[in-house]
Design a protein around this motif. Structure first.
Motif, PDB file in Angstrom:
ATOM      1  N   ASP A   1      -3.304 -12.456  68.644  1.00 49.88           N
ATOM      2  CA  ASP A   1      -3.913 -11.219  68.155  1.00 49.88           C
ATOM      3  C   ASP A   1      -5.242 -11.486  67.477  1.00 49.88           C
ATOM      4  N   MET A   2      -5.329 -12.600  66.772  1.00 52.44           N
ATOM      5  CA  MET A   2      -6.590 -12.991  66.130  1.00 52.44           C
ATOM      6  C   MET A   2      -7.676 -13.217  67.181  1.00 52.44           C
ATOM      7  N   LEU A   3      -7.305 -13.889  68.257  1.00 57.55           N
ATOM      8  CA  LEU A   3      -8.270 -14.170  69.319  1.00 57.55           C
ATOM      9  C   LEU A   3      -8.690 -12.881  70.019  1.00 57.55           C
ATOM     10  N   ASN A   4      -7.737 -11.973  70.213  1.00 52.75           N
ATOM     11  CA  ASN A   4      -8.072 -10.690  70.828  1.00 52.75           C
ATOM     12  C   ASN A   4      -9.021  -9.884  69.951  1.00 52.75           C
ATOM     13  N   ALA A   5      -8.787  -9.932  68.640  1.00 53.39           N
ATOM     14  CA  ALA A   5      -9.676  -9.231  67.717  1.00 53.39           C
ATOM     15  C   ALA A   5     -11.060  -9.870  67.727  1.00 53.39           C
ATOM     16  N   GLN A   6     -11.099 -11.199  67.848  1.00 53.65           N
ATOM     17  CA  GLN A   6     -12.391 -11.888  67.926  1.00 53.65           C
ATOM     18  C   GLN A   6     -13.148 -11.453  69.172  1.00 53.65           C
ATOM     19  N   GLN A   7     -12.445 -11.308  70.300  1.00 56.49           N
ATOM     20  CA  GLN A   7     -13.084 -10.849  71.526  1.00 56.49           C
ATOM     21  C   GLN A   7     -13.577  -9.419  71.361  1.00 56.49           C
ATOM     22  N   GLY A   8     -12.748  -8.591  70.697  1.00 56.32           N
ATOM     23  CA  GLY A   8     -13.169  -7.220  70.449  1.00 56.32           C
ATOM     24  C   GLY A   8     -14.410  -7.143  69.591  1.00 56.32           C
ATOM     25  N   ALA A   9     -14.461  -7.988  68.551  1.00 58.23           N
ATOM     26  CA  ALA A   9     -15.636  -8.017  67.694  1.00 58.23           C
ATOM     27  C   ALA A   9     -16.864  -8.469  68.468  1.00 58.23           C
ATOM     28  N   SER A  10     -16.676  -9.455  69.349  1.00 60.89           N
ATOM     29  CA  SER A  10     -17.784  -9.933  70.175  1.00 60.89           C
ATOM     30  C   SER A  10     -18.288  -8.862  71.129  1.00 60.89           C
ATOM     31  N   ASP A  11     -17.383  -7.971  71.524  1.00 61.21           N
ATOM     32  CA  ASP A  11     -17.739  -6.887  72.436  1.00 61.21           C
ATOM     33  C   ASP A  11     -18.284  -5.661  71.709  1.00 61.21           C
ATOM     34  N   GLY A  12     -18.452  -5.785  70.397  1.00 57.19           N
ATOM     35  CA  GLY A  12     -19.052  -4.701  69.630  1.00 57.19           C
ATOM     36  C   GLY A  12     -18.088  -3.822  68.874  1.00 57.19           C
ATOM     37  N   GLU A  13     -16.798  -4.171  68.888  1.00 58.20           N
ATOM     38  CA  GLU A  13     -15.820  -3.383  68.139  1.00 58.20           C
ATOM     39  C   GLU A  13     -15.821  -3.870  66.690  1.00 58.20           C
ATOM     40  N   ASN A  14     -16.629  -3.249  65.867  1.00 58.16           N
ATOM     41  CA  ASN A  14     -16.893  -3.752  64.525  1.00 58.16           C
ATOM     42  C   ASN A  14     -15.669  -3.767  63.613  1.00 58.16           C
ATOM     43  N   ASN A  15     -14.723  -2.886  63.875  1.00 58.84           N
ATOM     44  CA  ASN A  15     -13.550  -2.775  63.000  1.00 58.84           C
ATOM     45  C   ASN A  15     -12.313  -3.471  63.557  1.00 58.84           C
ATOM     46  N   ALA A  16     -12.480  -4.338  64.526  1.00 59.58           N
ATOM     47  CA  ALA A  16     -11.327  -4.966  65.176  1.00 59.58           C
ATOM     48  C   ALA A  16     -10.466  -5.733  64.187  1.00 59.58           C
TER      49      ALA A  16
END
Length: 267
Positions: free
Chosen positions: A67-82
């Motif tokens: 889940d941490m890695l998925n959130a990191q990918q989301g943040a990299s994709d511009g999801e600021n609140n991941a």
């Protein structure tokens, strides 16, 4: 349901964290399943206690790295609140278990780390065996125990919480007992199961409505900070007492006492 095994026996809903290969690390899927199962237990009029434990002799090793890695990918994709949403969702889980009107018993073995540590602190009764190792390792990973900290402070006090959270040191079961992190330390699995049954037998003797009201008063009392707030709390508690003693459980409890019999809620 894949990450939580649930079973109802009498007055008790048993929830088992079931990711043994990951030492029952808490994933977002597990959070969702636990919250759903908690809601179902709260709606079941027969359930008074909820037992929380981990599969294959580990309670919980913390949060799920995937889940941490998925959130990191989301943040990299511009999801600021991941990362915010990931972290806060776990806090919601602990809040719900902390405030549920059910009596929550945590049965601890093996790893009790990070989020598992926090979840254990949200339980009303916490029992463990000597295999347990407790730790808040977050700062060693470069992050704070953000959602866990308030529950740890409430359980062991600020001084011990500071020691544990600011060092990430592992604590053995005997030390956990001494600082009030756990309530009872048992020698082995057999003794752990025996202690659990003793607690459940005791809860079975208590009226379900009285249990819920008592827990609410206790939780509210922990937040009282001045004399005015204390007076308001006691006023509210007196009203709850008045309703309870004049209600069905209060009348039944008095009759059972005078008639020297078990009350109707004691199965």
């Amino acid at each position: 349901m894949q990450t939580v095994i649930d079973k109802t026996i009498g007055i008790t809903r048993h929830l088992t964290l079931n990711r043994p290969k990951q030492r029952n690390a808490i994933s977002l899927q597990m959070v969702d399943e636990l919250l759903q199962k908690l809601s179902e237990a709260e709606e079941d009029q027969q359930v008074r206690a909820l037992v929380l434990r981990g599969a294959e002799h580990n309670f919980c090793a913390g949060g799920d790295i995937v889940d941490m890695l998925n959130a990191q990918q989301g943040a990299s994709d511009g999801e600021n609140n991941a990362f915010f949403h990931l972290n806060r969702r776990f806090g919601e889980l602990m809040q719900r278990f902390n405030r549920t009107p059910l009596v929550v018993i945590a049965v601890l073995e093996g790893a009790v780390m990070g989020g598992g540590f926090g979840l254990a602190c949200s339980a009303d009764i916490t029992i463990a065996d000597h295999s347990c190792r407790f730790a808040l390792p977050e700062t060693r990973l470069g992050i704070p125990p953000a959602q866990i900290a308030p529950f740890v402070v409430a359980r062991v006090g600020l001084s011990q919480a500071r020691r544990l959270a600011l060092s990430g040191v592992k604590v053995k079961a005997q030390q956990a007992l001494e600082i009030g992190l756990i309530h009872q330390l048992l020698d082995d699995t057999e003794a752990l199961e025996g202690a659990l049954q003793e607690h459940l037998t005791a809860i079975n003797a208590c009226a379900p409505g009285a249990l819920a009201i008592t827990k609410q008063i206790l939780m509210d009392a922990a937040r009282v900070s001045d004399e005015n707030a204390l007076g308001q709390l006691l006023d509210g508690a007196a009203k709850q007492f008045s309703r309870a003693i004049q209600g069905h459980e209060g009348r039944e409890g008095a009759r059972a006492f005078l008639e020297k019999r078990s009350p109707e809620w004691q199965h």
